[in-house]
Design a protein around this motif. Sequence first.
Motif, short mmCIF file in Angstrom:
data_model
loop_
_atom_site.label_atom_id
_atom_site.label_comp_id
_atom_site.label_asym_id
_atom_site.label_seq_id
_atom_site.Cartn_x
_atom_site.Cartn_y
_atom_site.Cartn_z
N PRO A 183 5.02 8.06 3.23
CA PRO A 183 4.05 9.14 3.01
C PRO A 183 3.76 9.37 1.53
O PRO A 183 2.63 9.71 1.17
N THR A 184 4.75 9.14 0.67
CA THR A 184 4.51 9.33 -0.77
C THR A 184 3.52 8.30 -1.30
O THR A 184 2.60 8.63 -2.05
N VAL A 185 3.72 7.05 -0.90
CA VAL A 185 2.80 6.00 -1.34
C VAL A 185 1.39 6.24 -0.79
O VAL A 185 0.39 6.06 -1.49
N LEU A 213 -4.27 7.75 -1.78
CA LEU A 213 -5.43 8.61 -1.52
C LEU A 213 -5.86 9.39 -2.75
O LEU A 213 -7.06 9.59 -2.99
N LEU A 214 -4.92 9.83 -3.56
CA LEU A 214 -5.26 10.57 -4.77
C LEU A 214 -5.93 9.67 -5.81
O LEU A 214 -6.89 10.07 -6.48
N VAL A 215 -5.43 8.44 -5.93
CA VAL A 215 -6.02 7.52 -6.90
C VAL A 215 -7.45 7.16 -6.52
O VAL A 215 -8.31 7.00 -7.40
N THR A 216 -7.72 7.05 -5.24
CA THR A 216 -9.05 6.64 -4.78
C THR A 216 -9.90 7.82 -4.30
O THR A 216 -10.88 7.61 -3.59
N ARG A 217 -9.56 9.03 -4.70
CA ARG A 217 -10.22 10.22 -4.14
C ARG A 217 -11.72 10.24 -4.42
O ARG A 217 -12.50 10.79 -3.63
N PHE A 257 -13.80 15.06 4.42
CA PHE A 257 -13.08 15.82 5.43
C PHE A 257 -11.91 15.01 5.98
O PHE A 257 -10.80 15.52 6.13
N ALA A 258 -12.13 13.73 6.27
CA ALA A 258 -11.05 12.86 6.75
C ALA A 258 -9.99 12.68 5.67
O ALA A 258 -8.80 12.63 5.97
N TRP A 259 -10.42 12.59 4.43
CA TRP A 259 -9.47 12.44 3.31
C TRP A 259 -8.56 13.65 3.22
O TRP A 259 -7.34 13.52 3.05
#
Length: 876
Positions: free
Chosen positions: A415-417, A422-426, A374-376
Amino acid sequence: MTLLGAVPGVAAEQEQSRGDGQSRPLLPRPSRSGAGTDRAAGADASAPGPGAPAPRPPQRVVRAALALGARLAARLGRAPLTLVLLVGLWAVGAATGSLTRGPSDALLDQIGIGRPTLHAGRWWTPFTSLFWCSGIGAYVFTSLLLLLVGPAAERRLGPLRTLGVLVAGQLAGTLAGTAVVAVGARLGEQWTLSVVGQTAVGPGVGLFALAGVLGYRLTVLWRRRLHLLVVLVPLVMTLYVGHLQSVQRCAGALIGLAAGSLLARRLLHLRSHRSSHAETRVLVALCLVAAALGPMIASLYDNAAGPFNTFSEIYLSHRLTPDEVADFCSVSAHDCARAHAVQRIFDTPARLMATLFPALLLVLAEGLRRGLRFAWRITIATELLWTAMLMVLFAETSTGSSDVVQYFVEALLLPTVTVGLLLVTRKRFSLRLPRAVLGRLCAVVGGALAVASVAYTGLGVLAARQFEPGATFRGMVAGLPAQFLPPAYNDLLPDYPIAVGPFARALETYCGLAFWAVALAALLLTFRRPVVHVDAEDAARARKLLVEHGGGTLSFLTTWDGNHYWFDEDGRAAVAYRVLNTVALTTGDPFGDPQARDRAVAGFARYCDARGWTPCFYSVTPQTRAAAGELGWRSLQVAEDTVVALPDLAFTGRKWQDIRTALNKAGKQGITAEWWSYHEAPLALKEQIRAISEEWVSEKGLPEMGFTLGGLEELDDPAVRLLIAVDEDRGVHGLTSWMPVYENGETVGWTLDFMRRRSDGFRGVTEFLIASAALGFKQEGARFLSLSGAPLARSEKEPPAGLQKTLDWLGRVLEPVYGFRSLLAFKAKFQPEYRPMYMAYPDPAALPSITRAIGKAYLPHLTPAQGVRLMRKLSS
């Protein structure tokens, strides 16, 4: 300042003089100082102004301060190099009058490192910059850094090697950082153009390099954490503040890490090592924390010029400058009133709205640390919203200028980084909140939003004359976004009525602020209070496993209410635990199949890691301690079990005199011991038991302790046996409760839990009851009985060290209130075998959280009044 006013080409063309004569477009936080040196970079703190004299501290505080000073002096006595460097740094600063505002311009030109001094042929400046700082704030920061790193480095590297690494790191870091800035300026990068003429001083560059090397001499856990801080602190300062000194510190840190890996010959190991789920989450959360704190740190500097500071208004709103207010007033009267309304925000409690997004990011970082999906999702949505907003601004303000394009590219980078990370570590953020919890959260946040919106629009319409122009329902609805967004976003919103009256201004001040206070508090509480499902089937399964295979002398405590259960994959072993403030605190050892108990320690640790909890095995035997030690965990002795062997027990000899006396007195006074089960005991006996317990609690003035200490609720279990001392009139003088210890489906021993006596009853009733129980259990064929362990008490056969001294001190402090040490001394009458009980934990840095969790477990219902009473008793 507003967002549109920060874009080059949209704001008025203003330029700032730099040390090398270069200029650049004004950034969101314009410099109010024309100095071309790096003095501001070291001004980490300003001296407080004069005020009223502080009250004299209590004597206890003075003693604590003296003790702290003595420990610091002892530590410095074992680190002579650190002491010499610390004294020398301040002595040189005092001798040259550099302590308050740094070296004079003339002195700085001779000892400071930068492109101007190197071009002037002053080759010695990389070395001489080691002996000065740029201001009192830098002196304090450097001293604290030296005290943290220096003694540890001398102990692990040796004084000579420490000095060599410090000097080499200073030389290499200052030269490398200066070269990076010079190359960037030659390529035309605006940020480096603004700092290329600066000159820096300070040993912080060498200290960060030393910390990088030191990390390789620490344990794996502390190596990762120190290296993370070594990189993160100077990197954030470089990206947001951007001064030459920040770049040099960052270069020194990287050089130290590289040199340390080569010296330690661990480069291949570091490449092959994979971080755990918890470590990855902490890393991502810290990146978000850096994004939140970076703009706030940069706002403390008058001339911050870092590449990520170009659009800091998107994260942290700033007060409009007089020139900006004048620009708005030159457009129209309404825009002028709107600018003044934004300006007034910073003179009211609503100024907290300026830090809304940093606060939101910090709360989300806690959710990410916990691994919550949820936080992610909220973090992803927030970063994408900011990215879209920047794209809209670019479309509205782009003039085709390369400066404007570069400006927005830098603004979009953060924000892009963050989204990419976040996507890589999802996959590491897979923990889902229960629907009921999400429902309550949405209800609270939605309700707060509805109340705030209705209050602003409804009450605003009723007080229409206090707005300019007069408030209408449609106009107040149009003004709602302005109430819930930071002040910097005001000029992106459509026109809305401006508050001019006191009541209207109160609505503008508190409606949005109240909503966000509720929303952020609700989010934080949701993230910090994990919901663990309690399943009656799990409790029954755990009891069956305990009876079938057994456990330790305290394993029956796992059947009490408040415990949750983890089972291994084969269902052969289990761990009872409770989650308190993200600490998973176990109730004793793993239990079940003896062959699976050691593996259960590692399995439970992985289970906690996947959920963002800190595991802590509490009141465990040396066997569990050894299993945790194989994982690299630390341990402390927290209690001492007292076990009495029954087969050869006989109360003969001088050492049993007190016990024989108690048995004889009981017989003379007509007092007998009766076995009961609490739920089968007559009502008259139950009422007396409750009265005795209440009398004990009232005398203490404090609540009964829980967790590993049972109360009346724990007596009501068919497996628990009560031994009650009653007289001829059926009056209860005292009682003890005994919990079974299982092994292979049989009861092989008993553990003492509940123990109470009547204040006016038979004095030796406790000795009488324990002795009678021991004789009875011996006749039944039991192998032993355990008198249980007294928390924070031990026989002190070995001298304490480190944190063990602290626990022993705490036991002495709590002695007047709960009498743990007296209890252990009382149990010595039964000539027991002493068996240490430990607390095993993975991370020394988590000890404060673990301590709070243990305190809350033992005293979950401590009221404020009882807390005050406890402190009074401890201080008396």
